[in-house]
Enzyme design. Structure first.
Site, PDB file in Angstrom:
ATOM      1  N   LYS A  56      31.591  23.958 -38.485  1.00 47.05           N
ATOM      2  CA  LYS A  56      31.654  23.759 -37.036  1.00 47.05           C
ATOM      3  C   LYS A  56      30.381  23.057 -36.601  1.00 47.05           C
ATOM      4  O   LYS A  56      29.426  22.971 -37.365  1.00 47.05           O
ATOM      5  CB  LYS A  56      31.758  25.113 -36.333  1.00 47.05           C
ATOM      6  CG  LYS A  56      33.076  25.775 -36.597  1.00 47.05           C
ATOM      7  CD  LYS A  56      33.181  27.058 -35.815  1.00 47.05           C
ATOM      8  CE  LYS A  56      34.563  27.639 -36.029  1.00 47.05           C
ATOM      9  NZ  LYS A  56      34.690  28.963 -35.473  1.00 47.05           N
ATOM     10  N   HIS A  57      30.371  22.593 -35.360  1.00 46.61           N
ATOM     11  CA  HIS A  57      29.190  21.863 -34.916  1.00 46.61           C
ATOM     12  C   HIS A  57      27.987  22.791 -34.784  1.00 46.61           C
ATOM     13  O   HIS A  57      28.114  23.954 -34.444  1.00 46.61           O
ATOM     14  CB  HIS A  57      29.463  21.167 -33.591  1.00 46.61           C
ATOM     15  CG  HIS A  57      30.381  20.006 -33.738  1.00 46.61           C
ATOM     16  ND1 HIS A  57      30.042  18.891 -34.465  1.00 46.61           N
ATOM     17  CD2 HIS A  57      31.639  19.790 -33.296  1.00 46.61           C
ATOM     18  CE1 HIS A  57      31.047  18.035 -34.460  1.00 46.61           C
ATOM     19  NE2 HIS A  57      32.031  18.558 -33.753  1.00 46.61           N
ATOM     20  N   GLN A  58      26.838  22.225 -35.059  1.00 48.26           N
ATOM     21  CA  GLN A  58      25.595  22.976 -34.945  1.00 48.26           C
ATOM     22  C   GLN A  58      25.396  23.402 -33.496  1.00 48.26           C
ATOM     23  O   GLN A  58      25.756  22.673 -32.573  1.00 48.26           O
ATOM     24  CB  GLN A  58      24.459  22.061 -35.416  1.00 48.26           C
ATOM     25  CG  GLN A  58      23.106  22.673 -35.469  1.00 48.26           C
ATOM     26  CD  GLN A  58      23.031  23.826 -36.446  1.00 48.26           C
ATOM     27  OE1 GLN A  58      23.333  24.957 -36.094  1.00 48.26           O
ATOM     28  NE2 GLN A  58      22.634  23.558 -37.672  1.00 48.26           N
TER      29      GLN A  58
ATOM     30  N   ASP B  12      28.813  17.780 -38.147  1.00 48.18           N
ATOM     31  CA  ASP B  12      28.025  16.825 -37.371  1.00 48.18           C
ATOM     32  C   ASP B  12      27.885  15.474 -38.058  1.00 48.18           C
ATOM     33  O   ASP B  12      27.374  14.526 -37.478  1.00 48.18           O
ATOM     34  CB  ASP B  12      26.620  17.389 -37.115  1.00 48.18           C
ATOM     35  CG  ASP B  12      26.676  18.681 -36.330  1.00 48.18           C
ATOM     36  OD1 ASP B  12      27.521  18.781 -35.433  1.00 48.18           O
ATOM     37  OD2 ASP B  12      25.885  19.596 -36.624  1.00 48.18           O
TER      38      ASP B  12
END
Ligand SMILES: *[C@@H]1O[C@H](CO)[C@@H](O)[C@H](O)[C@H]1NC(C)=O
Ligand SMILES: *[C@@H]1O[C@H](CO)[C@@H](O)[C@H](O)[C@H]1NC(C)=O
Length: 629
Positions: A262-264, A273
């Protein structure tokens, strides 16, 4: 994007409009069924959610009341959050809490009286574990407190499903590879021909194993060669684009619920990302290759400009209306439609970079003096006006980011707001970038669930595809354009191309190292996906040049790899991107899981969905169906 040029007949446009309206209808019905992501911080024990563990707190302290605070290592300079308020007057000797297992956490136990710290412990909890925190006082002095964590029940190994999935895919590839290899051997082919009739063999070779027969292969090669001469289309570019796209699809489908897919939350990088900038990068490369070939064919710049503009508008509208979730929530949703988004940003980036290219590029390079001094800059100097504009754009980004006064926030703030920076700037999420979007677009028209609201508990809306970041996305595409220039400039000089890619990769790496001081949070400009900071762009360009070098070497120079399976989605990127968003909630891309809190089941579902898109792209490729705008 599939940047081969369109042949827009009016029938084509009619078809496009009807497809769009159909997709719109489907996406509106489907998005109403979408569920909300699980609430990680849920304190209702009983059923643990993903990435949670149970912590029983046993206290033998002589204090009537104390508080257990927690802070995730992921949360940079964060305020401690209350985990449990323990009150002995309630006749309780133990409390139950749910803790986060994605990152190590620090627990701090404070006495309520005077809020003095009693003890502190740093620990990495494991998913679905059952732990006890023992708080004991030493007999000699009440100030001397020990806290200790004991494992009651051993947690499972969370990452096991990834390893299993990895080996399953390796096995599939080995079987496919061996299968196609065996079927190409003459003896096996002859033997097979004797066993079954030739038509059947052909069918087997063509469809069952998914690999082209030899006859097909040679015709494909011829096709590929004609591409190369006609429009400079390189297999490695489509492979690279497909690779980014496939990771993007997997990540958008949830990435198995793992945090690193998942995105940071704010600064730093996860796998999720990486892919969007690569996509932008490869778009830049394709822009150079296709525009220069169009110019060489004698198309006028104006004609090309109108094409570029029309494609940008289409891309923007698809992003705004087809993929936009807010639009479908009801007739009033125009008031909170999200204006920016992934396709919108691609569209603007595409427009700006293409115009830059149309203004300054020369269809045929000037004869360069073989001057030693400019030898290393041969692929830069002829394009100096573009570089000036790019530097000017970057100055605009730097000035706005670091000098724009934002009411209530420090000038030049780059943080996540929320509980970050010790909660001092809780409404400052994204600093100038967030402020500009909220002023220009309006609070209701930006993304409402930025990744910073999970760890940093930020509450203001923030758009990761906002206006200011678009400048840096142009820069990213420009570096991709640079890769395209290298490919054109050193056409058929493979070694030169590889050396240039490597040099650029190192150069970008050095810039990134300086900007970030090789740290996640402490640099001058940290790597940040939400801001699309310039260090994010240089870091990802560093990776992109390197990866493109590898893929170019394997696919276009040595031809040991045909680019499968990534090549096929790369050829049909718009279709796969729009399709995966629109059909997200339909079987077979999604089904009801028995245990919605299991990484294994999420991973299975997401990988199956992603693989299906690869298969769809493969079938479309075989049928020569491409959606180009
Ligand atoms: C956790 O462990 C404790 C102590 O062994 C036990 O009493 C409790 O039932 C366990 N809780 C769960 C949910 O398994
Ligand atoms: C942040 O915004 C919220 C809601 O608009 C408001 O209640 C709160 O007081 C603000 N906080 C600060 C520090 O300005």
């Amino acid at each position: 994007m599939g940047l081969a040029w369109p042949t827009c007949a009016s029938a084509h446009c009619l078809c496009l409009v009807s497809t769009l309206s159909l997709i719109l209808l489907v996406s509106c019905t489907s998005s109403s069924m979408s569920s909300k992501p699980p609430d990680i911080a849920s304190k209702k024990s009983g059923h643990l959610k993903m990435d949670q563990a149970l912590l029983l707190i046993h206290n033998e302290l002589p204090y009537e009341k104390f508080i257990v605070y927690w802070r995730s290592d992921q949360c940079y300079q964060c305020l401690y959050q209350t985990l449990v308020v323990s009150d002995l007057r309630l006749e309780r000797r133990s409390d139950i809490a749910v803790v986060d297992t994605r990152h190590p956490v620090t627990l701090q136990i404070n006495a309520t009286s005077g809020n003095t710290e009693l003890c502190r412990i740093h620990y990495r909890f494991r998913e679905f574990g059952n732990y006890s925190l023992w708080l004991k006082a030493n007999h000699s002095s009440t100030r001397d407190i020990t806290c200790e964590i004991i494992i009651n029940q051993n947690p499972g190994y969370t990452n096991l499903p990834i390893i299993i999935a990895f080996f399953i895919y390796v096995a599939i590839f080995i079987v496919l590879f061996l299968g196609s290899f065996l079927l190409r051997l003459d003896t096996v082919q002859n033997w097979l021909c004797k066993q079954i009739n030739p038509v059947e063999t052909d069918r087997l070779i063509n469809s069952e194993l998914g690999s082209p027969s030899r006859a097909d292969l040679s015709s494909q090669d011829a096709h590929y060669a004609s591409w190369n001469t006609a429009s400079q289309r390189l297999r490695s570019l489509d492979t690279f684009r497909g690779l980014s796209l496939i990771i993007m699809v997997f990540v958008n489908y949830g990435g198995g619920g793992y945090w690193f897919f998942k995105h940071q939350s704010w600064n730093g990088l996860t796998i999720a990302d990486l892919v969007f900038p690569w996509f932008v990068f490869i778009m830049g490369t394709s822009i150079h290759l296709s525009l220069i070939s169009m110019l060489r064919k004698g198309n006028s710049r104006w004609k090309l400009f109108w094409k570029v503009l029309w494609r940008s508008i289409q891309l923007f509208l698809i992003g705004l209306f087809v993929i936009n979730e807010n639009y479908c929530h009801g007739p009033l949703s125009w008031s909170d439609i999200r204006i920016m988004g992934v396709l919108q940003r691609l569209s603007i980036t595409y427009l700006i970079v293409s115009v830059l290219e149309l203004l300054f590029t020369k269809p045929l390079p000037d004869p360069m003096p073989q001057n030693r001094a400019c030898f290393f800059l041969q692929d830069v100097i002829p394009f100096w006006p573009q570089w000036l504009i790019i530097l000017a754009l970057e100055s605009v980004w730097l000035c706005l980011t670091f000098l724009l006064p934002v009411p209530g926030c420090p000038t030049g703030y780059l943080g996540p707001g929320g509980i970050g920076d010790f909660g001092k700037y809780s409404n400052c999420t994204g600093g100038a970038a967030g402020y500009i979007d909220r002023i220009v677009l309006g609070e209701d028209h930006v993304y409402q669930h930025p990744s910073s609201n999970v760890v940093y508990k930020s509450t203001v809306p923030y758009d990761p595809e906002g206006i200011l970041g678009t400048i840096n996305s142009v820069i990213m595409a420009f570096f991709g354009l640079q890769a395209g220039k290298i490919l054109v400039f050193y056409k058929n000089q493979h070694k030169q191309v590889l050396v240039r890619f490597f040099t650029w990769s190192v150069f970008m790496g050095v810039i990134s190292a300086i900007l970030t001081k090789c740290s996640t949070n402490e640099g001058f400009i940290p790597v940040n996906k939400n801001l699309w900071s310039i260090s994010y762009v240089t870091t990802l360009s560093c990776f992109a040049f390197f990866l493109l070098m590898l893929i170019y070497f394997l696919v276009d120079v040595k031809r040991v790899w045909m680019g499968g399976p990534f090549f096929y989605p790369g050829m049909n990127s718009i279709l796969v991107y729009v399709g995966h968003e629109v059909f997200e909630n339909y079987f077979p891309f999604k089904w009801k899981m028995q245990d919605s809190q299991s990484h294994a089941q999420h991973l299975t579902q997401n990988l199956v969905a992603t693989s299906i898109w690869v298969v769809i792209a493969y079938i479309l490729y075989r049928k020569k169906i491409f959606w180009k705008i």
